[in-house]
Design a protein around this motif. Structure first.
Motif, PDB file in Angstrom:
ATOM      1  N   PHE A 209       0.820  -1.222   0.000  1.00  0.00           N
ATOM      2  CA  PHE A 209       0.000   0.000   0.000  1.00  0.00           C
ATOM      3  C   PHE A 209       0.850   1.267   0.000  1.00  0.00           C
ATOM      4  CE2 PHE A 209      -2.645  -3.370   1.752  1.00  0.00           C
ATOM      5  CZ  PHE A 209      -3.733  -3.288   0.889  1.00  0.00           C
ATOM      6  N   ARG A 210       2.130   1.120  -0.336  1.00  0.00           N
ATOM      7  CA  ARG A 210       3.054   2.245  -0.379  1.00  0.00           C
ATOM      8  C   ARG A 210       2.445   3.395  -1.187  1.00  0.00           C
ATOM      9  NH1 ARG A 210       9.480   1.935  -2.179  1.00  0.00           N
ATOM     10  NH2 ARG A 210       9.964   4.067  -1.566  1.00  0.00           N
ATOM     11  N   GLY A 211       2.536   4.619  -0.613  1.00  0.00           N
ATOM     12  CA  GLY A 211       1.986   5.772  -1.329  1.00  0.00           C
ATOM     13  C   GLY A 211       0.603   6.165  -0.835  1.00  0.00           C
ATOM     14  N   LYS A 212      -0.125   5.202  -0.285  1.00  0.00           N
ATOM     15  CA  LYS A 212      -1.447   5.493   0.294  1.00  0.00           C
ATOM     16  C   LYS A 212      -1.287   6.154   1.659  1.00  0.00           C
ATOM     17  CE  LYS A 212      -5.210   3.154   0.887  1.00  0.00           C
ATOM     18  NZ  LYS A 212      -6.183   2.131   1.241  1.00  0.00           N
ATOM     19  N   ARG A 213      -2.342   6.765   2.151  1.00  0.00           N
ATOM     20  CA  ARG A 213      -2.306   7.287   3.518  1.00  0.00           C
ATOM     21  C   ARG A 213      -2.092   6.128   4.488  1.00  0.00           C
ATOM     22  NH1 ARG A 213      -7.573   9.596   6.679  1.00  0.00           N
ATOM     23  NH2 ARG A 213      -7.941   7.351   6.842  1.00  0.00           N
ATOM     24  N   ASN A 214      -1.168   6.290   5.395  1.00  0.00           N
ATOM     25  CA  ASN A 214      -0.877   5.208   6.335  1.00  0.00           C
ATOM     26  C   ASN A 214      -1.770   5.294   7.574  1.00  0.00           C
ATOM     27  OD1 ASN A 214       0.483   2.981   7.303  1.00  0.00           O
ATOM     28  ND2 ASN A 214       2.409   4.040   7.707  1.00  0.00           N
ATOM     29  N   ASP A 215      -2.058   4.150   8.173  1.00  0.00           N
ATOM     30  CA  ASP A 215      -2.652   4.126   9.513  1.00  0.00           C
ATOM     31  C   ASP A 215      -2.174   2.861  10.210  1.00  0.00           C
ATOM     32  OD1 ASP A 215      -4.629   1.887   9.402  1.00  0.00           O
ATOM     33  OD2 ASP A 215      -5.584   3.135   7.880  1.00  0.00           O
ATOM     34  N   SER A 216      -2.452   2.752  11.494  1.00  0.00           N
ATOM     35  CA  SER A 216      -1.843   1.689  12.307  1.00  0.00           C
ATOM     36  C   SER A 216      -2.237   0.273  11.873  1.00  0.00           C
ATOM     37  CB  SER A 216      -2.192   1.893  13.780  1.00  0.00           C
ATOM     38  OG  SER A 216      -1.862   3.199  14.185  1.00  0.00           O
ATOM     39  N   SER A 217      -3.316   0.126  11.111  1.00  0.00           N
ATOM     40  CA  SER A 217      -3.692  -1.223  10.669  1.00  0.00           C
ATOM     41  C   SER A 217      -2.652  -1.798   9.710  1.00  0.00           C
ATOM     42  CB  SER A 217      -5.075  -1.221  10.014  1.00  0.00           C
ATOM     43  OG  SER A 217      -5.042  -0.527   8.788  1.00  0.00           O
ATOM     44  N   TYR A 218      -1.957  -0.915   8.971  1.00  0.00           N
ATOM     45  CA  TYR A 218      -0.945  -1.384   8.017  1.00  0.00           C
ATOM     46  C   TYR A 218       0.333  -1.860   8.712  1.00  0.00           C
ATOM     47  CZ  TYR A 218      -3.827   0.804   4.415  1.00  0.00           C
ATOM     48  OH  TYR A 218      -4.859   1.154   3.581  1.00  0.00           O
ATOM     49  N   MET A 219       0.408  -1.668  10.010  1.00  0.00           N
ATOM     50  CA  MET A 219       1.608  -2.102  10.727  1.00  0.00           C
ATOM     51  C   MET A 219       1.748  -3.618  10.684  1.00  0.00           C
ATOM     52  SD  MET A 219       2.916  -0.543  14.287  1.00  0.00           S
ATOM     53  CE  MET A 219       1.817  -1.544  15.250  1.00  0.00           C
ATOM     54  N   LYS A 220       0.657  -4.313  10.401  1.00  0.00           N
ATOM     55  CA  LYS A 220       0.754  -5.774  10.349  1.00  0.00           C
ATOM     56  C   LYS A 220       1.726  -6.231   9.262  1.00  0.00           C
ATOM     57  CE  LYS A 220      -3.356  -6.798   7.543  1.00  0.00           C
ATOM     58  NZ  LYS A 220      -4.488  -5.890   7.696  1.00  0.00           N
ATOM     59  N   TYR A 221       1.846  -5.451   8.184  1.00  0.00           N
ATOM     60  CA  TYR A 221       2.792  -5.833   7.120  1.00  0.00           C
ATOM     61  C   TYR A 221       4.239  -5.671   7.580  1.00  0.00           C
ATOM     62  CZ  TYR A 221      -1.427  -5.695   4.330  1.00  0.00           C
ATOM     63  OH  TYR A 221      -2.689  -5.931   3.856  1.00  0.00           O
ATOM     64  N   THR A 222       4.456  -4.673   8.410  1.00  0.00           N
ATOM     65  CA  THR A 222       5.794  -4.452   8.958  1.00  0.00           C
ATOM     66  C   THR A 222       6.160  -5.595   9.905  1.00  0.00           C
ATOM     67  OG1 THR A 222       5.482  -2.065   8.764  1.00  0.00           O
ATOM     68  CG2 THR A 222       7.183  -2.801  10.304  1.00  0.00           C
ATOM     69  N   ILE A 223       5.225  -5.958  10.770  1.00  0.00           N
ATOM     70  CA  ILE A 223       5.477  -7.052  11.716  1.00  0.00           C
ATOM     71  C   ILE A 223       5.679  -8.376  10.977  1.00  0.00           C
ATOM     72  CG2 ILE A 223       4.456  -8.400  13.609  1.00  0.00           C
ATOM     73  CD1 ILE A 223       3.171  -5.817  14.614  1.00  0.00           C
ATOM     74  N   GLU A 224       4.834  -8.597   9.972  1.00  0.00           N
ATOM     75  CA  GLU A 224       4.931  -9.800   9.152  1.00  0.00           C
ATOM     76  C   GLU A 224       6.313  -9.920   8.508  1.00  0.00           C
ATOM     77  OE1 GLU A 224       0.814 -10.625   7.304  1.00  0.00           O
ATOM     78  OE2 GLU A 224       2.145 -10.115   5.633  1.00  0.00           O
ATOM     79  N   ASN A 231      12.755 -15.330  10.699  1.00  0.00           N
ATOM     80  CA  ASN A 231      12.329 -16.726  10.672  1.00  0.00           C
ATOM     81  C   ASN A 231      11.537 -17.128  11.920  1.00  0.00           C
ATOM     82  OD1 ASN A 231      12.082 -19.205   9.465  1.00  0.00           O
ATOM     83  ND2 ASN A 231      14.075 -19.962  10.173  1.00  0.00           N
ATOM     84  N   THR A 232      10.577 -16.269  12.260  1.00  0.00           N
ATOM     85  CA  THR A 232       9.715 -16.566  13.403  1.00  0.00           C
ATOM     86  C   THR A 232       8.272 -16.213  13.018  1.00  0.00           C
ATOM     87  OG1 THR A 232       9.363 -16.198  15.761  1.00  0.00           O
ATOM     88  CG2 THR A 232      10.180 -14.316  14.497  1.00  0.00           C
ATOM     89  N   THR A 233       7.384 -16.236  14.005  1.00  0.00           N
ATOM     90  CA  THR A 233       5.977 -15.996  13.688  1.00  0.00           C
ATOM     91  C   THR A 233       5.573 -14.535  13.915  1.00  0.00           C
ATOM     92  OG1 THR A 233       5.297 -16.487  15.943  1.00  0.00           O
ATOM     93  CG2 THR A 233       5.329 -18.342  14.378  1.00  0.00           C
ATOM     94  N   PHE A 234       4.497 -14.151  13.252  1.00  0.00           N
ATOM     95  CA  PHE A 234       3.896 -12.832  13.464  1.00  0.00           C
ATOM     96  C   PHE A 234       3.588 -12.641  14.945  1.00  0.00           C
ATOM     97  CE2 PHE A 234       0.326 -10.022  13.995  1.00  0.00           C
ATOM     98  CZ  PHE A 234       0.527  -9.012  13.073  1.00  0.00           C
ATOM     99  N   GLU A 235       2.977 -13.652  15.548  1.00  0.00           N
ATOM    100  CA  GLU A 235       2.553 -13.552  16.954  1.00  0.00           C
ATOM    101  C   GLU A 235       3.738 -13.287  17.878  1.00  0.00           C
ATOM    102  OE1 GLU A 235       1.507 -15.924  14.811  1.00  0.00           O
ATOM    103  OE2 GLU A 235      -0.540 -15.118  14.633  1.00  0.00           O
ATOM    104  N   HIS A 236       4.863 -13.911  17.553  1.00  0.00           N
ATOM    105  CA  HIS A 236       6.040 -13.718  18.402  1.00  0.00           C
ATOM    106  C   HIS A 236       6.537 -12.274  18.333  1.00  0.00           C
ATOM    107  CE1 HIS A 236       9.626 -14.692  20.650  1.00  0.00           C
ATOM    108  NE2 HIS A 236      10.335 -14.074  19.735  1.00  0.00           N
ATOM    109  N   ILE A 237       6.676 -11.758  17.115  1.00  0.00           N
ATOM    110  CA  ILE A 237       7.156 -10.371  16.965  1.00  0.00           C
ATOM    111  C   ILE A 237       6.136  -9.397  17.549  1.00  0.00           C
ATOM    112  CG2 ILE A 237       7.808  -8.566  15.290  1.00  0.00           C
ATOM    113  CD1 ILE A 237       9.902 -10.811  15.693  1.00  0.00           C
ATOM    114  N   GLU A 238       4.865  -9.687  17.351  1.00  0.00           N
ATOM    115  CA  GLU A 238       3.830  -8.832  17.924  1.00  0.00           C
ATOM    116  C   GLU A 238       3.979  -8.780  19.444  1.00  0.00           C
ATOM    117  OE1 GLU A 238      -0.207 -10.303  17.811  1.00  0.00           O
ATOM    118  OE2 GLU A 238      -0.978  -8.271  17.469  1.00  0.00           O
TER     119      GLU A 238
END
Ligand code: NI
Length: 251
Positions: A209-224, A231-238
């Motif tokens: 979604f680069r270029g779009k207005r950002n909001d905190s919901s997009y943080m999931k892509y960063t965590i992912e 080499n770990t899980t989303f849940e662990h980094i979260e």
């Protein structure tokens, strides 16, 4: 997930701020947000958001690009804001030479004053650094403060200097960009008890979604992405990034 740096006071959110923030907390798994101030107006706005939303916290301070608006009087105002129970940090503060260095000395002086304030009040700081890493580190290392380098774009060598002194490193959507180099290296390198995540919304939106207005919901892509790199899980980094944010900001 906890977004440790966003700007929901930005006019880009004027159209839907309330609906958006409510949906972030109720539907998108966002647990907390630290809204960062850049001057008096946005610092006060951050506080008003923190008063309105249980899970919003405020950082107050002067961004280097706002140095023209900084005065003794505004410094006193920032000082007063620190006693508000939902103010959890001084920020965003730092140096920025991206648009020129004419005001370099004023920026440095303002930065030092705010760092000294952090020492005096035992508050963590949120650091903004752009195109001035040597000067920024030279100043920061003069003060016994804790905090985070937000949207960190430096090299692994710079990250090491910060980590050795107890600093946290925060990642934005840039780690997901196709041409990302340093953020990807750092996402692999920084120990898990020092990683934080943020959006810097409305800027720096993650791929795809680069270029779009950002909001905190997009943080999931960063965590992912960080999870994939390590080499770990989303849940662990979260989980670890939430723990780190809670530890640093006492939230
Ligand atoms: Ni910011």
């Amino acid at each position: 997930m906890i977004d440790i740096h966003a700007h929901y006071d930005d006019e880009k959110f004027d159209v839907d701020r309330e609906v958006l923030l409510t949906s972030l907390f109720n539907e998108h798994g966002v647990k907390s947000i630290v809204n960062a101030g850049c001057n008096i107006e946005s610092s006060l706005f951050s506080i008003s958001l923190a008063e309105k939303y249980e899970n919003v916290y405020a950082a107050v301070g002067f961004h280097p690009q706002e140095v023209d608006m900084f005065s003794e009087e505004s410094f006193e105002q920032i000082k007063k804001m620190l006693s508000h129970p939902k103010v959890v940090a001084i920020g965003e503060i730092g140096l920025d030479y991206h648009y020129g260095t004419d005001d370099k000395e004023q920026q440095k002086e303002m930065f030092r004053k705010q760092l000294q304030l952090a020492v005096d009040t035992n508050m963590p700081v949120i650091i903004h650094e752009r195109d001035c890493v040597a000067d920024c580190l030279e100043i920061v290392f003069d003060y016994d403060v804790r905090g985070v380098f937000h949207a960190f774009s430096g090299s692994k060598e710079t990250a090491k200097l910060l980590l050795d002194r107890g600093w946290y490193i925060s990642f934005t959507g840039t780690v997901t960009f196709k041409n990302a180099k340093f953020p990807v290296e750092n996402a692999a390198y920084v120990p898990e008890d020092r990683i934080l995540t943020e959006t810097d919304a409305p800027y720096l939106t993650a791929h795809p979604f680069r270029g779009k207005r950002n909001d905190s919901s997009y943080m999931k892509y960063t965590i992912e992405k960080i999870a994939e790199i390590r080499n770990t899980t989303f849940e662990h980094i979260e989980r670890v990034t939430e723990e780190n944010a809670k530890r640093l900001f006492g939230i």
